[in-house]
Motif scaffolding. Structure first.
Motif, PDB file in Angstrom:
ATOM      1  N   LYS A   1       2.236   0.212  -7.236  1.00 37.41           N
ATOM      2  CA  LYS A   1       1.707   0.939  -8.383  1.00 37.41           C
ATOM      3  C   LYS A   1       0.587   0.175  -9.077  1.00 37.41           C
ATOM      4  O   LYS A   1       0.160   0.535 -10.166  1.00 37.41           O
ATOM      5  CB  LYS A   1       2.834   1.224  -9.379  1.00 37.41           C
ATOM      6  CG  LYS A   1       3.911   2.145  -8.824  1.00 37.41           C
ATOM      7  CD  LYS A   1       5.007   2.390  -9.846  1.00 37.41           C
ATOM      8  CE  LYS A   1       6.072   3.328  -9.297  1.00 37.41           C
ATOM      9  NZ  LYS A   1       7.180   3.548 -10.281  1.00 37.41           N
ATOM     10  N   GLY A   2       0.135  -0.905  -8.431  1.00 35.93           N
ATOM     11  CA  GLY A   2      -1.000  -1.633  -8.984  1.00 35.93           C
ATOM     12  C   GLY A   2      -0.656  -2.908  -9.716  1.00 35.93           C
ATOM     13  O   GLY A   2      -1.460  -3.406 -10.502  1.00 35.93           O
TER      14      GLY A   2
ATOM     15  N   LYS B   1      -8.909   0.598  -7.418  1.00 38.95           N
ATOM     16  CA  LYS B   1      -8.240   1.702  -8.110  1.00 38.95           C
ATOM     17  C   LYS B   1      -7.336   1.189  -9.225  1.00 38.95           C
ATOM     18  O   LYS B   1      -7.301   1.746 -10.339  1.00 38.95           O
ATOM     19  CB  LYS B   1      -7.412   2.518  -7.111  1.00 38.95           C
ATOM     20  CG  LYS B   1      -6.573   3.622  -7.763  1.00 38.95           C
ATOM     21  CD  LYS B   1      -5.717   4.342  -6.724  1.00 38.95           C
ATOM     22  CE  LYS B   1      -4.828   5.398  -7.385  1.00 38.95           C
ATOM     23  NZ  LYS B   1      -3.967   6.095  -6.392  1.00 38.95           N
ATOM     24  N   HIS B   2      -6.627   0.105  -8.933  1.00 42.22           N
ATOM     25  CA  HIS B   2      -5.652  -0.418  -9.895  1.00 42.22           C
ATOM     26  C   HIS B   2      -6.194  -1.606 -10.699  1.00 42.22           C
ATOM     27  O   HIS B   2      -5.449  -2.233 -11.451  1.00 42.22           O
ATOM     28  CB  HIS B   2      -4.371  -0.823  -9.162  1.00 42.22           C
ATOM     29  CG  HIS B   2      -3.653   0.327  -8.521  1.00 42.22           C
ATOM     30  ND1 HIS B   2      -3.045   1.318  -9.254  1.00 42.22           N
ATOM     31  CD2 HIS B   2      -3.465   0.644  -7.212  1.00 42.22           C
ATOM     32  CE1 HIS B   2      -2.492   2.194  -8.430  1.00 42.22           C
ATOM     33  NE2 HIS B   2      -2.737   1.815  -7.187  1.00 42.22           N
TER      34      HIS B   2
ATOM     35  N   LEU C   1       0.826  -1.205   0.000  1.00 37.77           N
ATOM     36  CA  LEU C   1       0.000   0.000   0.000  1.00 37.77           C
ATOM     37  C   LEU C   1       0.865   1.262   0.000  1.00 37.77           C
ATOM     38  O   LEU C   1       0.477   2.298  -0.549  1.00 37.77           O
ATOM     39  CB  LEU C   1      -0.932   0.015   1.212  1.00 37.77           C
ATOM     40  CG  LEU C   1      -2.022  -1.075   1.238  1.00 37.77           C
ATOM     41  CD1 LEU C   1      -2.890  -0.915   2.463  1.00 37.77           C
ATOM     42  CD2 LEU C   1      -2.869  -1.055  -0.023  1.00 37.77           C
TER      43      LEU C   1
ATOM     44  N   TYR D   1      -7.350   0.077  -2.878  1.00 37.92           N
ATOM     45  CA  TYR D   1      -6.169  -0.152  -3.716  1.00 37.92           C
ATOM     46  C   TYR D   1      -6.502  -1.111  -4.857  1.00 37.92           C
ATOM     47  O   TYR D   1      -6.147  -0.867  -6.018  1.00 37.92           O
ATOM     48  CB  TYR D   1      -5.043  -0.720  -2.859  1.00 37.92           C
ATOM     49  CG  TYR D   1      -3.774  -1.043  -3.599  1.00 37.92           C
ATOM     50  CD1 TYR D   1      -2.799  -0.071  -3.807  1.00 37.92           C
ATOM     51  CD2 TYR D   1      -3.535  -2.331  -4.096  1.00 37.92           C
ATOM     52  CE1 TYR D   1      -1.624  -0.363  -4.491  1.00 37.92           C
ATOM     53  CE2 TYR D   1      -2.369  -2.634  -4.779  1.00 37.92           C
ATOM     54  CZ  TYR D   1      -1.417  -1.646  -4.975  1.00 37.92           C
ATOM     55  OH  TYR D   1      -0.260  -1.944  -5.659  1.00 37.92           O
TER      56      TYR D   1
ATOM     57  N   ASP E   1     -10.216  -0.855   3.146  1.00 38.70           N
ATOM     58  CA  ASP E   1      -8.945  -0.147   2.958  1.00 38.70           C
ATOM     59  C   ASP E   1      -8.146  -0.802   1.831  1.00 38.70           C
ATOM     60  O   ASP E   1      -7.552  -0.121   0.990  1.00 38.70           O
ATOM     61  CB  ASP E   1      -8.124  -0.150   4.241  1.00 38.70           C
ATOM     62  CG  ASP E   1      -8.722   0.749   5.321  1.00 38.70           C
ATOM     63  OD1 ASP E   1      -9.571   1.595   4.980  1.00 38.70           O
ATOM     64  OD2 ASP E   1      -8.343   0.582   6.495  1.00 38.70           O
ATOM     65  N   LEU E   2      -8.137  -2.126   1.813  1.00 38.33           N
ATOM     66  CA  LEU E   2      -7.451  -2.856   0.751  1.00 38.33           C
ATOM     67  C   LEU E   2      -8.221  -2.769  -0.563  1.00 38.33           C
ATOM     68  O   LEU E   2      -7.627  -2.669  -1.635  1.00 38.33           O
ATOM     69  CB  LEU E   2      -7.280  -4.324   1.145  1.00 38.33           C
ATOM     70  CG  LEU E   2      -5.935  -4.732   1.733  1.00 38.33           C
ATOM     71  CD1 LEU E   2      -5.901  -6.225   2.007  1.00 38.33           C
ATOM     72  CD2 LEU E   2      -4.799  -4.351   0.807  1.00 38.33           C
TER      73      LEU E   2
END
Length: 234
Positions: A80-81, A112-113, A76, A109, A105-106
């Protein structure tokens, strides 16, 4: 065995460094920290496979999850994904043990990616997050436990709004959020301004998405309650 502070720091730092070097088009496969954690994950999955009880599986996952914290924190921090089976699996495990805030929370990420869930899950990450959290909330509500945090449901709705999934899966989430919004409201207690109306809107959306979602009785009761409140304040 719990990691020492030095071990945890080293694992977090290595995960952050290696994930920062890996682009979204790549997999984390080959990175030392990832391979170490993936090997641990495979061993832990074998242990879980030997347990038939879902409660037993959840209890073991609760014991295992702390071992993954340094790696997850590192990803995290620097990631960068890149595709990462450890991250997506830990996200699901957090849902399974009831750590919904940690899971979201995870999920932030992961979504988003556009990380891909391992094939064995047969659902996209967005669908899985929405449906599994909704299912947990609906199960609690059916059992008469109205303590499920509705902010978790609202956050899940917001995070998965643009995620593609079957209408039935999204309807579950709207139904759970609607019921959670209407908890403890009565003729004497209307709650916060607009709360009753918000609950009705959520239930209507659930029914619009899936007519057989099971929210029609909830909606009828909520609309009758709104009429009573309206008459009392007229």
């Amino acid at each position: 065995m719990a990691l020492s502070l030095a071990q945890a720091h080293q694992r977090r730092a290595r995960a952050a460094m290696e994930s920062a070097k890996t682009t979204p088009q790549q997999s984390m496969a080959g990175a030392t920290a990832y391979e170490h954690q993936l090997n641990q994950l495979l061993q832990d999955r074998l242990r879980l496979k030997a347990i038939q009880s879902n409660e037993g599986k959840a209890a073991l996952k609760r014991q295992l999850l702390p071992q993954y914290i340094p790696y997850i924190e590192g990803v995290l921090e620097g990631g960068k994904g890149a595709q990462d089976e450890v991250v997506t699996t830990v996200m699901l495990w957090r849902i399974d043990v009831g750590d919904f805030t940690g899971a979201l929370d995870l999920a932030g990420y992961v979504l988003k990616h556009q990380l891909v869930m391992p094939d064995r899950f047969e659902r996209t990450a967005g669908c899985l997050v929405a449906e599994e959290i909704a299912t947990a909330a609906l199960k609690a509500q059916k059992a008469g436990d109205n303590s499920f945090d509705r902010d978790v449901l609202y956050r899940t709705l917001e995070m998965t709004e643009d995620q593609d999934m079957p209408d039935q899966a999204r309807a579950k989430l709207y139904l759970a959020a609607g019921r959670a919004t209407l908890v403890d409201l009565s003729t004497e207690t209307r709650g916060q301004a607009g709360q009753l109306e918000a609950g009705i809107d959520l239930l209507k959306r659930a029914i619009e998405l899936h007519d057989g979602c099971g929210g029609k009785k909830d909606l009828d009761n909520a609309e009758r309650l709104l009429k009573r409140h309206t008459a009392l304040t007229a």
